[in-house]
Design a protein around this motif. Structure first.
Motif, PDB file in Angstrom:
ATOM      1  N   TYR A 219       0.839  -1.198   0.000  1.00  0.00           N
ATOM      2  CA  TYR A 219       0.000   0.000   0.000  1.00  0.00           C
ATOM      3  C   TYR A 219       0.878   1.254   0.000  1.00  0.00           C
ATOM      4  O   TYR A 219       1.843   1.357   0.745  1.00  0.00           O
TER       5      TYR A 219
ATOM      6  N   THR B 145       0.198   5.552  -0.287  1.00  0.00           N
ATOM      7  CA  THR B 145      -0.737   6.677  -0.469  1.00  0.00           C
ATOM      8  C   THR B 145      -0.456   7.370  -1.790  1.00  0.00           C
ATOM      9  O   THR B 145      -1.367   7.629  -2.589  1.00  0.00           O
TER      10      THR B 145
ATOM     11  N   ASN C 102      -7.229   2.299   4.698  1.00  0.00           N
ATOM     12  CA  ASN C 102      -6.655   2.791   3.447  1.00  0.00           C
ATOM     13  C   ASN C 102      -7.617   3.702   2.694  1.00  0.00           C
ATOM     14  O   ASN C 102      -7.198   4.703   2.107  1.00  0.00           O
TER      15      ASN C 102
ATOM     16  N   ALA D 145       7.234   8.464   0.874  1.00  0.00           N
ATOM     17  CA  ALA D 145       7.011   7.580   2.018  1.00  0.00           C
ATOM     18  C   ALA D 145       7.064   6.150   1.528  1.00  0.00           C
ATOM     19  O   ALA D 145       6.660   5.856   0.408  1.00  0.00           O
ATOM     20  N   LYS D 146       7.601   5.249   2.344  1.00  0.00           N
ATOM     21  CA  LYS D 146       7.598   3.835   1.943  1.00  0.00           C
ATOM     22  C   LYS D 146       7.305   2.947   3.136  1.00  0.00           C
ATOM     23  O   LYS D 146       7.617   3.282   4.278  1.00  0.00           O
ATOM     24  N   LEU D 147       6.705   1.784   2.811  1.00  0.00           N
ATOM     25  CA  LEU D 147       6.368   0.807   3.845  1.00  0.00           C
ATOM     26  C   LEU D 147       7.620   0.015   4.184  1.00  0.00           C
ATOM     27  O   LEU D 147       8.259  -0.562   3.306  1.00  0.00           O
ATOM     28  N   LEU D 148       7.974  -0.005   5.466  1.00  0.00           N
ATOM     29  CA  LEU D 148       9.139  -0.780   5.883  1.00  0.00           C
ATOM     30  C   LEU D 148       8.739  -2.184   6.323  1.00  0.00           C
ATOM     31  O   LEU D 148       9.452  -3.146   6.093  1.00  0.00           O
ATOM     32  N   GLU D 149       7.575  -2.276   6.968  1.00  0.00           N
ATOM     33  CA  GLU D 149       7.236  -3.540   7.633  1.00  0.00           C
ATOM     34  C   GLU D 149       5.746  -3.561   7.973  1.00  0.00           C
ATOM     35  O   GLU D 149       5.167  -2.531   8.278  1.00  0.00           O
ATOM     36  N   THR D 150       5.133  -4.750   7.883  1.00  0.00           N
ATOM     37  CA  THR D 150       3.766  -4.921   8.384  1.00  0.00           C
ATOM     38  C   THR D 150       3.818  -5.875   9.554  1.00  0.00           C
ATOM     39  O   THR D 150       4.374  -6.968   9.443  1.00  0.00           O
ATOM     40  N   LYS D 151       3.279  -5.431  10.686  1.00  0.00           N
ATOM     41  CA  LYS D 151       3.243  -6.310  11.862  1.00  0.00           C
ATOM     42  C   LYS D 151       1.905  -7.028  11.847  1.00  0.00           C
ATOM     43  O   LYS D 151       0.854  -6.399  11.941  1.00  0.00           O
ATOM     44  N   ALA D 152       1.966  -8.336  11.710  1.00  0.00           N
ATOM     45  CA  ALA D 152       0.759  -9.135  11.522  1.00  0.00           C
ATOM     46  C   ALA D 152      -0.077  -9.156  12.790  1.00  0.00           C
ATOM     47  O   ALA D 152       0.446  -9.025  13.890  1.00  0.00           O
ATOM     48  N   PRO D 153      -1.375  -9.319  12.616  1.00  0.00           N
ATOM     49  CA  PRO D 153      -2.253  -9.395  13.785  1.00  0.00           C
ATOM     50  C   PRO D 153      -2.112 -10.738  14.480  1.00  0.00           C
ATOM     51  O   PRO D 153      -1.552 -11.672  13.926  1.00  0.00           O
ATOM     52  N   GLU D 154      -2.666 -10.818  15.696  1.00  0.00           N
ATOM     53  CA  GLU D 154      -2.751 -12.117  16.354  1.00  0.00           C
ATOM     54  C   GLU D 154      -3.628 -13.000  15.480  1.00  0.00           C
ATOM     55  O   GLU D 154      -4.649 -12.559  14.979  1.00  0.00           O
TER      56      GLU D 154
ATOM     57  N   ARG E  41       1.608   2.891  11.913  1.00  0.00           N
ATOM     58  CA  ARG E  41       0.254   3.274  11.544  1.00  0.00           C
ATOM     59  C   ARG E  41      -0.682   2.101  11.821  1.00  0.00           C
ATOM     60  O   ARG E  41      -0.387   0.962  11.469  1.00  0.00           O
TER      61      ARG E  41
ATOM     62  N   GLY F  66      -6.636  -4.491  12.276  1.00  0.00           N
ATOM     63  CA  GLY F  66      -6.064  -5.657  12.917  1.00  0.00           C
ATOM     64  C   GLY F  66      -4.568  -5.844  12.730  1.00  0.00           C
ATOM     65  O   GLY F  66      -4.041  -6.920  12.999  1.00  0.00           O
ATOM     66  N   ALA F  67      -3.857  -4.841  12.231  1.00  0.00           N
ATOM     67  CA  ALA F  67      -2.407  -4.965  12.052  1.00  0.00           C
ATOM     68  C   ALA F  67      -1.795  -3.580  12.124  1.00  0.00           C
ATOM     69  O   ALA F  67      -2.496  -2.585  12.309  1.00  0.00           O
ATOM     70  N   GLU F  68      -0.473  -3.540  12.010  1.00  0.00           N
ATOM     71  CA  GLU F  68       0.215  -2.256  12.030  1.00  0.00           C
ATOM     72  C   GLU F  68       1.210  -2.197  10.890  1.00  0.00           C
ATOM     73  O   GLU F  68       1.795  -3.212  10.519  1.00  0.00           O
ATOM     74  N   GLU F  69       1.385  -1.016  10.339  1.00  0.00           N
ATOM     75  CA  GLU F  69       2.396  -0.807   9.310  1.00  0.00           C
ATOM     76  C   GLU F  69       3.425   0.186   9.822  1.00  0.00           C
ATOM     77  O   GLU F  69       3.069   1.179  10.443  1.00  0.00           O
ATOM     78  N   VAL F  70       4.683  -0.101   9.517  1.00  0.00           N
ATOM     79  CA  VAL F  70       5.752   0.837   9.862  1.00  0.00           C
ATOM     80  C   VAL F  70       6.155   1.554   8.577  1.00  0.00           C
ATOM     81  O   VAL F  70       6.512   0.911   7.583  1.00  0.00           O
ATOM     82  N   ILE F  71       6.029   2.873   8.585  1.00  0.00           N
ATOM     83  CA  ILE F  71       6.246   3.680   7.382  1.00  0.00           C
ATOM     84  C   ILE F  71       7.394   4.650   7.622  1.00  0.00           C
ATOM     85  O   ILE F  71       7.475   5.272   8.687  1.00  0.00           O
ATOM     86  N   GLU F  72       8.265   4.758   6.621  1.00  0.00           N
ATOM     87  CA  GLU F  72       9.315   5.772   6.684  1.00  0.00           C
ATOM     88  C   GLU F  72       8.943   6.889   5.728  1.00  0.00           C
ATOM     89  O   GLU F  72       8.577   6.635   4.582  1.00  0.00           O
ATOM     90  N   ALA F  73       9.015   8.140   6.197  1.00  0.00           N
ATOM     91  CA  ALA F  73       8.637   9.273   5.352  1.00  0.00           C
ATOM     92  C   ALA F  73       9.680  10.380   5.455  1.00  0.00           C
ATOM     93  O   ALA F  73      10.250  10.615   6.519  1.00  0.00           O
TER      94      ALA F  73
END
Lengths: 317, 259
Positions: free
Chosen positions: A66, A68, A94, A178-187, B157, B161-168
């Motif tokens: 994703y 923006t 989103n 801006a760029k996505l570094l990581e998605t932390k998955a849900p439980e 962010r 149900g999850a989190e994203e780590v964004i660099e800007a």
């Protein structure tokens, strides 16, 4: 052409339910506003599914994570080509991130989190809950396109039985800052309150944080999400993303079960638009009973386990 | 590092909402106004950044005279400057407000522009990303954790149900979610110090903007209505848990059709 463009989010090769809801109301708007229903997604494999929900075309943006800025560029290109009358997003994280961004780029008006949409006198008319559902505002979006984000669960997702949408590509190139570094998955297996059909919520009547197990057990048995009152979040019993109410999420699931929640005005505002409400509270005067369709005056520590057992039995049959 | 924090002044969340005489807006008579709760997390984060690495925290609002109270409160908590663009922001749509704020932000040094994730009450959640677009900045929405480094920031962010780590890259726009921090109260010392800071006042025209672009009715208010009062449904005695559970199950199956 006129028509309606719907931004669709795809998960595991399927269009997310909230986006299918947006497609369904989008198809109805296209019938009255004129023009075709067009979907925009990042996965061409959903052309069949988009078609079943009435989309004639599917614009595919080549974006994996994703972004923006990437999606805004893709939406801008699609809007320049299609000149849609209406641009819709599901009111997900989103959707809420993108709608204002593309709105500002197109100098267009945006109505957020709407629960009714119609086409009136050549304009998009939207109803949206304000003051957390204490009031409803009706607005006309007068620009082209008119933009709205749809509240999850407010519009039914209905197939229209069309053939596969015709696929075209849109450019998503953007000078991304801006760029996505990581998605932390849900439980694993945890449903979120925003999109759930069933929510089981706990309040201060649980007495302590570990007793959220009573709520989780029922939620798990019935296939619902775990909700919480503000008091329990502020006490640190449960994470904020479970909070229902004015500083949490405003929700409208098919079934809302409130246990040990007295019903502060902010909480009632956040859940009273649920279609079916069951409340369990030992105080017969608790305000939650004023909005409940079925109220049980009783001890949640006895009623919840009994109900969890009944649900398990019912599901086993 | 310099921050701008955009503040909206909203009715207290405890308020009973009444429809105004025009049938399109709320009746503000007798309502208590507060800093929008999510803006408090935004302000707190900006003050913490200032305490760590120096710089200014400018609080900014677009609104009527009463909104100055919110700025005064922010100064008492630790903001260092305040800018009040005076005008009937309630007559502008979100993009109109965003254009005013963006023009005002350009007059103040800044690396990060903070918002609450939405103004409580109107609950649009539009103005932050719109300001980001008008200024050409990256945005990270609904932020629960923030680190600001050299020329860039890293923000967590919240999504479903999850989190994203964004660099800007800086400058950037951040919208704050509950949980980002624990906002402080104003200290007596802060309240006294705040009294010495003058609030800079500007008009929409001072910013070089025309009313026709700000109040141009992209979104028109048609009506405001209160929901029908729910009368409450059946209430039953739950002293027999097994019987109560069966009653609930029957309701879930037959009325809600959820099982």
């Amino acid at each position: 052409m006129a028509g309606v463009l719907v931004f669709c989010e795809v998960k595991d090769g399927k269009i997310k339910k909230a986006s299918r809801e947006a497609l369904s109301i989008g198809r109805k708007l296209a019938e009255s506003a004129g023009g075709e229903l067009v979907a925009l997604a990042n996965d061409k494999s959903v052309a069949d599914e988009a078609g079943r929900y009435g989309a004639k075309k599917l614009c595919v943006a080549n974006i994996s994570d994703y972004s923006t800025e990437g999606y805004t560029a893709a939406l801008k290109q699609a809007c320049d080509e299609l000149k849609p009358s209406v641009l819709l997003f599901a009111g997900t994280s989103n959707g809420r991130d993108l709608a204002p961004r593309i709105g500002a780029r197109l100098d267009a008006g945006v109505a957020s989190d709407v629960d009714q949409l119609s086409w009136v006198d050549g304009k998009l008319r939207a109803r949206r809950p304000v003051y957390s559902g204490k009031a409803f505002a009706t607005v006309d979006v007068t620009t082209t396109p008119a933009i709205a984000t749809t509240r999850p669960n407010a519009f039914p997702a209905e197939e229209a039985g069309g053939g596969a949408a015709e696929v075209s590509e849109v450019s998503a190139s953007a000078d991304a800052k801006a760029k996505l570094l990581e998605t932390k998955a849900p439980e694993a297996g945890e449903l979120t309150i925003a999109e759930a059909d069933i929510i089981v919520s706990g309040g201060r009547g649980l007495k302590e944080g570990s007793n959220f197990s009573y709520i989780r057990d029922l939620a798990h048995a019935i296939g619902g999400a775990v909700g919480a009152s503000r008091a329990t979040v502020d006490a640190g019993w449960i994470d904020h993303q479970h909070q229902v109410g004015q500083t949490g999420r405003v929700v409208s699931p098919n079934l809302y079960i409130a246990a040990g929640i007295s019903g502060a005005i902010q909480h009632l505002a956040g859940m009273s638009s649920s279609k079916h409400i069951v409340a369990i509270n030992k105080d017969p005067e608790a305000p939650i009973f004023r909005v409940a369709d079925l109220g049980i005056v009783g001890d949640l520590f006895q009623v919840l386990p009994a109900l969890t057992e009944e649900v398990k039995k019912a599901k086993a049959h | 590092m310099n921050s701008v924090v955009c503040i909206s002044h909203v009715p207290d969340t405890e308020s009973r909402i009444k429809v105004g005489a025009d049938g399109r807006r709320i009746d503000e008579t007798g309502l208590k106004f507060i800093i929008s709760p999510y803006d408090e997390y935004a302000l707190e984060e900006a003050i913490r950044q200032k305490e760590k690495s120096g710089g200014d925290v400018t609080v900014l609002t677009f609104g009527p005279e009463r909104a100055a109270q919110a700025l005064r409160e922010c100064l008492a908590r630790g903001a260092t400057k305040a800018l009040h663009v005076k005008g009937e922001s309630g007559e502008a749509d979100a993009l109109g407000i965003a254009k005013v704020l963006a023009a005002a932000i350009k007059t103040v040094p800044h690396d990060v522009v903070f918002f609450g994730k939405q103004g409580v009450g109107t609950d649009n959640g539009l103005v932050g990303p719109m300001v980001a677009e008008v200024l050409g900045y990256p945005q990270v929405n609904v932020v629960t954790h923030l680190e600001v480094g050299d020329g860039k920031l890293t923000a967590t962010r919240e999504i479903e149900g999850a989190e994203e780590v964004i660099e800007a890259q800086l400058p950037a726009v951040i919208t704050a979610q509950k949980g980002l921090n624990e906002p402080r109260y104003a200290s007596l010392k802060g309240i006294m110090a705040a009294k010495k800071i003058a609030i800079d006042a500007k008009s929409v025209a001072d910013l070089g903007l025309s009313d026709s672009d700000i109040f141009n009715q992209r979104v028109v208010f048609v009506s405001l209505e209160l929901p029908p009062e729910k009368s409450g449904g059946r209430k039953i005695d739950g002293s027999d848990p097994a019987a109560a559970a069966q009653e609930i199950l029957k309701y879930i199956r037959e009325e809600a059709k959820a099982l």
